[in-house]
Structure formats: structure tokens, C-alpha cells
Design an enzyme around this catalytic site. Structure first.
Site, short mmCIF file in Angstrom:
data_model
loop_
_atom_site.label_atom_id
_atom_site.label_comp_id
_atom_site.label_asym_id
_atom_site.label_seq_id
_atom_site.Cartn_x
_atom_site.Cartn_y
_atom_site.Cartn_z
N ASP A 1 0.84 -1.20 0.00
CA ASP A 1 0.00 0.00 0.00
C ASP A 1 0.87 1.24 0.00
O ASP A 1 1.98 1.25 0.56
CB ASP A 1 -0.91 0.04 1.24
CG ASP A 1 -1.93 -1.09 1.24
OD1 ASP A 1 -2.30 -1.55 0.14
OD2 ASP A 1 -2.37 -1.48 2.34
N ARG B 1 -18.92 -8.72 -0.38
CA ARG B 1 -18.13 -8.27 0.76
C ARG B 1 -17.79 -6.80 0.57
O ARG B 1 -17.42 -6.37 -0.52
CB ARG B 1 -16.85 -9.10 0.88
CG ARG B 1 -15.96 -8.68 2.06
CD ARG B 1 -14.60 -9.34 2.01
NE ARG B 1 -13.79 -8.93 3.15
CZ ARG B 1 -12.46 -8.98 3.20
NH1 ARG B 1 -11.79 -9.45 2.16
NH2 ARG B 1 -11.81 -8.60 4.28
#
Length: 782
Positions: free
Chosen positions: A713, A773
């Protein structure tokens, strides 16, 4: 020649010295016959003063207090409570009689009191050693005891003493006829006077007027008659040693605390009056003093009267019946929570009826949902919607009248939708206090804004009382008599059917409904014209109400919502309320176990440097999903992305950015307030500023993007919050950290992963095999 001198000499030596001086002056050739009369005046004055001060003190059993009260008003009960505190002997005149003596602010009248006093003195006129104190009761409190009162009276060396004030009433033309006073109040006030019984009797025996004639004018004419004044030996309490009339003197009188007692001090004359009289338009100021004097509240004892005359609910055969009036007059945040809290009040539901007025179409869906939940719990539930076009005042009159007309209604509990009750026992606590009108203190978070005023200004609107801040902040705790309450209050049904039986309580001139109610409750009666009214017009005026309104801060009851900037353009608008109503926002949207992170170390570490903790509530998760689906513009997981710098995403997700729905500032505040403290706990020594450029909700679905390939990330650390439940809303999913060969395959709704973003924590999103989800992600400190 004979010369007679009278000199204030102190001895024979002084006399000889004077004689020698005179002989020298007049010459020795003249014969002088000198007679010196020498007096020691200091000894003479001392002798006189000793004789006066040593006059026998009047014993307290020779003091009788007479007052007139045709009804047991709140003011009368307060008067009797203060007299009981000092053990005064009080005889009440006029009980059971109809009041015919007028009674408005700025009006003539009161003759009925003189007539009743005249009749009562027939039994006492022959008792020369009996001291009579005659005083009003509805607007009077005792600040000192009988011994102090009698001592100050005896020091005047007069037979009768009236209260004094700085304003002449009722006939200003009589001002010049009053004796000149070098210092002190010049004019007579008939609200309080005292003297020996035979002498007071001499005065009142002259009464031969009507009940609605003016008592003060009657006494004034006797006082300004020099012959009568001197014959009866009448004086005024010029410097307020005994009687303090507040009208025209409010700025002179202040509350002080000394020796564990509360007193009113006249700062102009440095006196401590024994009797405080809220004459004229000073009832509210008197109520302020009555919150402390004589024993209502001190710094040492706290509230001295809060536990008097309480209602013991446990001893009742059945709980009182309560009608709850609910008023939704504007678009209001957190309304579903407000309505649900009414259903969980700690009070028997079979004893609750409910009236709801909703003027907002926006809230119709909330009302409908509440009705489905409440219709089997609340047997009498009436709802009036926006289609009726009722004004706020008309709606409140309607709700109050439901209780007024129902003789089985013991209490009326009015509550506005901007009141967030946090104490389920609020209703019980207010009933227990046994007041005609009482409100729980509710305040706006972080501000001094509350649902009461401690004082009124000259224009009849808000003024801050000396004790307002201390009451709001809880530095002074008690039950307080105040001029204005709003938003939420409890009224006895019997009060509605007696003192407040008029049906338009929420209408008064151009005032808003709550202000109109308060004005109607405590306003004594209609104001007079400038010219003196005729006796016939006095009879037509309404009798005084003077119902006291109280605010209680003995417990924590709740908070006031801010509604000023409520934007209803979103699907779940409360999500945006973190700045306006941060406490309500936290209660609704932060996980109930969040605080355990710091108190019980409620943090798990399923993988190295991957921390797992509760942060969002189920409601927050649900509404965030709903908001994103309502917006509907999912990115589709494409590499080309104009939303980010450079327009290209190497590891794209199917997402919507917080910025796209206008939630970016709220989310960043959430990170600073609720994520940063956890970061400091788990990554000791690292202080984050909560800066995040990418904040988004990701959607995984087997028919769309169902996994995410391994990646780092663009962050110092990342949070990943599960927004729904595995095996209920979806199957599969999770996150795998490759360096540690560690997977989290059972995410918990509302819980967040927190892990380093770069270098050490290469990770991937595991495939979702069924259902949808949702996760909320932020790359923090990029």
C-alpha cells in the site's frame, strides 16, 4: 455683673482655667460673678445609651407573624418553608376566601389584606408587649430569624416600622408630602411592617374602604400625616435593615455566603435585610434569591431542600399515568435513536400514553417505523403528521390538552426531538421531585447552551444569571427555580386542570411557543393601563398564577442536539454529524467495545504487526454500505482512474471514494479521533497526523472483482475495516500477508486491521466465493 456659662467641661481644673482666662480678658477692675455649670457630656451620653440598649429584649414568643394567603401558591409554600426554618410563629389570614383585592403587577389593590388584618387584631390589640409582623407571603422570604428581627426593630426606638423603597406608589403626587430623608429610602412600602399590637391596631382601625382599594395608599396617607406619624410613632426602614423591597433596588442587592449561610446584602447601606420582598416586577429576582435563601443551597451543604416532600414511587399502589407529547418541528438528526429511547424509558409502558406531532415530510419514514415498533407497547398512541399543517403552538396546545381533559392523566411530559435523553430513569426522577413544573437539565456538548434561562433582561428575553454557568457545569447541583425552560419538561396533570386550565398556553403575543408558555405560567396577570383603573376593572383581571418552574441538574439526563446545519441531501444524513453533534455521532457509529482497547487492552495481533480491534458499530457499517450503494458509481476495478493523481492505478479495486460522496472530511476526522490513538498504542513512539489521500469503500463480488492480487500500500500504515459479516453476507474473502504466510479469513464486522503499508507487509485480498463483501480502507501517512 453676672455671667453664666454652661460648658462641657470634664473637671474643676478645666473650670478654673476658663475663669482665669475670662478675668484676664475682661480686666481686673471689673467685678465678675461667674457661675460655671460644668457637665461631662460624654458620661451623660454614655448613660443615655446604656439605658436604651439595656432595655429588655423582646422575647421571641412575643412576636407573631401575620400574613394573608387565600391560596397555597408556590410562593406561599416557599414563604412558609423559610419561616419554618427560623421557627417563626405564623398565622395565616384569609384561607378559603376568594381574593378580591386585585393583584397584578403595577396595579392598585390589596385592601382585602387590611380588612383581614383589622379583623385579626381584635384579638391582640390589648397586648402591649406583643410585636406584630405583617407581611406579604406570595413574594416574600425570610433571610434571618426572630431574634435578629426583634433586635433590629428595637434599635429604631419606634412603635411601628414600615418597609421603605425608592419608588413612590401608587400616587406619585404624594411624593413631596413625605418627610425629607438625608440617607436611605424615602417612600413607604406596605408589603411588610411591624410594631406593637396596640399601635398597629390604631392604624388599621381607620380602614373603612373596599377590598379592592389600595392598601399602600391607605398606609401612605397615615404616614405622611405628621400628627399621626408622630402620635403613633411611625418610621420607615430607610436603610433596609429589616425589610428589603426589591423593586427599584435590584442592583443594590446581591447574594453573599457567610458562615455557611446564604444572605442578601444591600451594598448601598451595607445591611443584611431579614425579609426579602419581590414587590412589583421583581418576582424573578426573588426566585433567584429563593434558590439559596435561607437554606436552599450553600457551598458547604449543597442543596438543603432537594429531598423535601419527595414522592416515594415504591410506596404507591400503582405508578402515575403519564402522557408523553413528542414534537418534531424541524429536520432533526438521530431521530430514530430519539424515538427508540422513549420506548426504553424505565417506566411501566401500560402507564404511558403518547402524542406525536411531526411537521416534516422527511421524517415520515422514521415515524412509520416507530409506529410499527410502538403500537403494541403504547396502547394510546396518536400521531399527527405534516398533512395537518398545524403550527408548533397549535400542536403543543393539542398535546397538552389531551392530558388536561383526561382526569386519569397525572403528568404531562413534553419533549422535543432535539433532546437526546441518556438516562432511562429521567421520568421517574422528575416525578419524585414533586414539583408542578420541572425540567431536566440538558445541554449542548462543549457549549453553555442549555434548555433554561437563569434570568430575563429588561426586554423579557435571555439574560445570564450569576449562577448560570455553575449550574450548567454542575458546580452547583440542586433543583432551581428559573424563569424559562424549554425542549423538555414535566407538568402535573392537576396543575393543567387548575392553574393552567386555559387551552392556549403556547400563545402569547409574538413569542415562540416555549417562551409563551413560560410567560403565561409565571406572569402574574395582565398589565395595567397607565391611568389608575377603576375598582370594577380590577375585578375583571385574571387572578395571579405565579406557578414556579424548576430545572434539575441532580443527575445527568441528556444533551441538546444541534439542528442548525443538518443537511438532508444524503441517504443516511447522520453520518455527516460528527462536527455538529460529536457525542451523538460517537454513540451511534463507534463500536461499543472501542474504549476497551485502552482500558482492557482489547486488541488482537493475528499476524506480526497486524493489529485487529473494534472501531465501527454495526449501524455505521450498514449506513456506509447503504450510502455507497445509493451513490452507485462503483469504479469497476479499472486501471484507468481519473480520481487519483496520474490517472492510473496499478492495483485497482472496485470502489467508491469517500470524497465522491462528500464524506472525506468526516472520515479524516474519524481517523484523527479514533484511529490515531490506537496507532500510538500499538506502534509505540509513532505519532500520526491522520493524513490520508485515499479513503474508499471496496466491493467484492464473484461476478465483479472478487479478489485482489498481492501488493504493497502507498502508506505508512493502512486500516481495513470489515463492513459486513462473513458466512451471512458473503463467503470466502480475507487477507493474506505473504512475508509471514499468515491469513485472516474470518473478518469481524466493524473491526479493523491495522498494518504497515510498505516494505514488510505484502498482502492480497482472498477470493470471495459467494455474496458481496464490503470493506472500508484508508492509506494513512502516504
Amino acid at each position: 455683673r453676672l455671667l453664666i456659662l454652661t460648658l462641657p467641661l470634664t473637671g474643676s481644673a478645666d473650670a478654673c482655667a476658663v475663669a482665669a482666662a475670662l478675668k484676664t480678658t475682661m480686666g481686673s477692675s471689673e467685678t465678675l460673678f461667674l457661675l460655671l455649670l460644668s457637665f461631662n457630656f460624654s458620661q451623660l451620653l454614655t448613660s443615655v445609651q446604656t439605658t436604651e440598649t439595656e432595655a429588655p429584649a423582646v422575647p421571641r414568643d412575643k412576636l407573631l407573624v401575620l400574613t394573608v394567603a387565600t391560596k397555597k401558591t408556590d410562593g406561599f409554600l416557599r414563604f412558609m418553608q423559610s419561616s419554618k426554618h427560623f421557627n417563626y410563629t405564623v398565622k395565616v389570614l384569609g384561607r378559603g376566601e376568594a381574593w378580591k383585592g386585585g393583584g397584578a403587577v403595577n396595579s392598585i389593590g390589596g385592601g382585602q389584606k387590611v380588612r383581614l388584618l383589622k379583623e385579626a387584631l381584635a384579638s391582640y390589640a390589648g397586648q402591649e408587649d406583643l410585636v406584630i409582623l405583617f407581611t406579604d407571603s406570595y413574594d416574600v422570604i425570610f433571610a434571618g430569624g426572630p431574634e435578629e428581627l426583634l433586635e433590629k426593630f428595637q434599635e429604631t426606638h419606634h412603635k411601628v416600622m414600615f418597609a421603605a423603597e425608592g419608588l413612590v406608589w401608587p400616587d406619585k403626587r404624594l411624593a413631596d408630602k413625605y418627610p425629607i430623608v438625608r440617607s436611605g429610602k424615602r417612600f413607604l412600602n406596605s408589603g411588610g411592617f411591624m410594631g406593637y399590637a396596640p399601635y398597629i391596631n390604631q392604624i388599621v382601625q381607620q380602614w373603612n374602604l373596599h377590598d379592592n382599594d389600595d392598601d399602600q395608599l391607605f398606609f401612605t396617607k397615615i404616614y405622611i400625616d405628621q400628627l399621626q406619624r408622630e402620635h403613633i410613632n411611625i418610621t420607615l426602614d430607610h436603610k433596609c435593615t429589616v425589610f428589603q423591597s426589591l423593586n427599584g433596588a435590584v442592583d443594590e442587592v446581591s447574594l453573599i455566603f457567610e458562615k455557611g449561610r446564604a444572605r442578601a446584602k444591600n451594598s448601598m447601606y451595607e445591611t443584611l435585610p431579614v425579609i426579602i420582598h419581590g414587590n412589583g416586577p421583581t418576582k424573578i429576582q426573588l426566585n433567584y434569591f429563593g434558590n439559596y435563601i435561607p437554606n436552599a443551597w450553600t457551598h458547604e451543604t449543597g442543596c438543603g431542600i432537594c429531598d423535601l416532600n419527595l414522592i416515594d414511587l415504591a410506596s404507591l399502589d400503582e405508578y402515575p399515568r403519564v402522557t408523553i407529547g413528542v414534537f418534531i418541528e424541524q429536520q432533526t438528526p438521530f431521530l430514530p435513536e430519539f424515538l427508540n429511547k422513549l420506548l426504553i424509558l424505565d417506566y411501566p409502558k401500560e402507564k404511558i400514553d403518547m402524542f406525536i406531532h411531526n411537521s416534516e415530510v422527511y421524517h415520515e419514514r422514521h415515524i412509520q417505523k416507530f409506529w410499527k415498533n410502538a403500537k403494541d407497547v403504547i396502547k394510546k398512541l396518536k400521531i399527527v403528521g405534516p398533512e395537518e399543517h398545524l403550527s408548533p403552538a397549535a400542536a403543543r396546545n393539542m398535546g397538552m390538552d389531551i392530558c388536561r381533559r383526561d382526569k386519569t392523566c397525572d403528568y404531562y411530559f413534553s419533549i422535543d426531538a432535539d433532546v437526546g435523553l441518556t438516562n432511562p430513569r429521567t421520568l421517574k426522577m422528575l416525578i419524585i421531585q414533586n414539583r408542578k413544573i420541572i425540567a431536566p437539565l440538558v445541554t449542548r456538548h462543549g457549549k453553555l447552551w442549555s434548555n433554561f434561562w437563569g434570568a430575563l433582561g429588561p426586554d423579557g428575553y435571555y439574560a445570564r444569571s450569576e449562577d448560570y454557568v455553575d449550574i450548567v457545569q454542575g458546580n452547583r447541583v440542586g433543583v432551581w427555580n428559573v424563569p424559562y425552560v424549554a425542549n423538555v419538561y414535566l407538568i402535573k396533570g392537576q396543575t393543567l386542570r387548575s392553574e393552567m386550565k386555559e387551552t392556549n398556553q403556547f400563545i402569547h403575543d409574538n413569542l415562540d411557543p416555549d417562551m409563551a408558555l413560560c410567560r403565561n405560567v409565571w406572569e402574574m396577570t395582565l398589565q395595567r393601563e397607565k391611568d389608575s383603573p377603576t375598582p370594577e376593572s380590577v375585578q375583571m383581571l385574571r387572578p395571579p398564577k405565579g406557578v414556579f418552574m424548576y430545572i434539575s441538574n441532580r443527575d445527568e439526563f441528556g444533551r441538546l442536539l444541534s439542528t442548525a446545519n443538518y443537511n438532508t441531501s444524503h441517504f443516511n444524513n447522520d453520518l455527516w454529524q460528527v462536527f455538529e453533534n460529536p457525542v451523538h455521532w460517537k454513540e451511534k457509529y463507534i463500536n461499543k467495545d472501542y474504549s476497551k482497547i485502552f482500558t482492557e487492552n482489547f486488541v488482537e495481533q493475528p499476524c506480526p504487526d497486524v493489529f485487529w480491534f473494534p472501531v465501527l458499530s454495526d449501524k455505521a457499517c450498514d449506513e456506509l454500505i447503504e450510502e455507497m450503494e445509493h451513490f452507485g458509481k462503483w469504479s469497476g476495478g479499472k486501471h484507468h482512474d481519473v480520481r487519483i493523481a496520474g490517472g492510473y492505478e496499478s492495483v485497482p479495486t472496485d470502489d467508491i471514494h469517500m470524497k465522491q460522496i462528500g464524506l472525506e472530511s468526516v472520515w479524516l476526522h474519524f481517523i484523527r479521533e479514533f484511529i490515531a490513538p490506537v496507532t500510538l498504542k500499538v506502534f509505540a513512539g509513532y505519532y500520526t497526523k491522520g493524513r490520508a489521500l485515499l479513503n474508499f469503500v471496496v466491493k467484492y463480488h464473484p461476478d465483479r472483482q472478487y479478489f485482489l492480487r498481492p501488493h504493497h500500500d502507498a502508506s505508512t500504515f493502512t486500516i481495513n475495516i470489515a463492513l459486513n459479516n462473513k458466512n451471512i453476507d458473503f463467503q470466502g474473502g480475507g487477507c493474506k500477508f505473504h512475508r509471514y504466510n499468515c491469513s485472516l479469513e474470518s473478518p469481524r464486522k466493524g473491526w479493523s486491521f491495522m498494518h504497515p503499508g510498505r516494505l514488510t507487509h505484502l498482502h492480497e485480498g482472498l477470493p470471495v466465493t459467494n455474496g458481496t463483501r464490503y470493506i472500508a480502507v484508508s492509506f494513512i501517512d502516504p
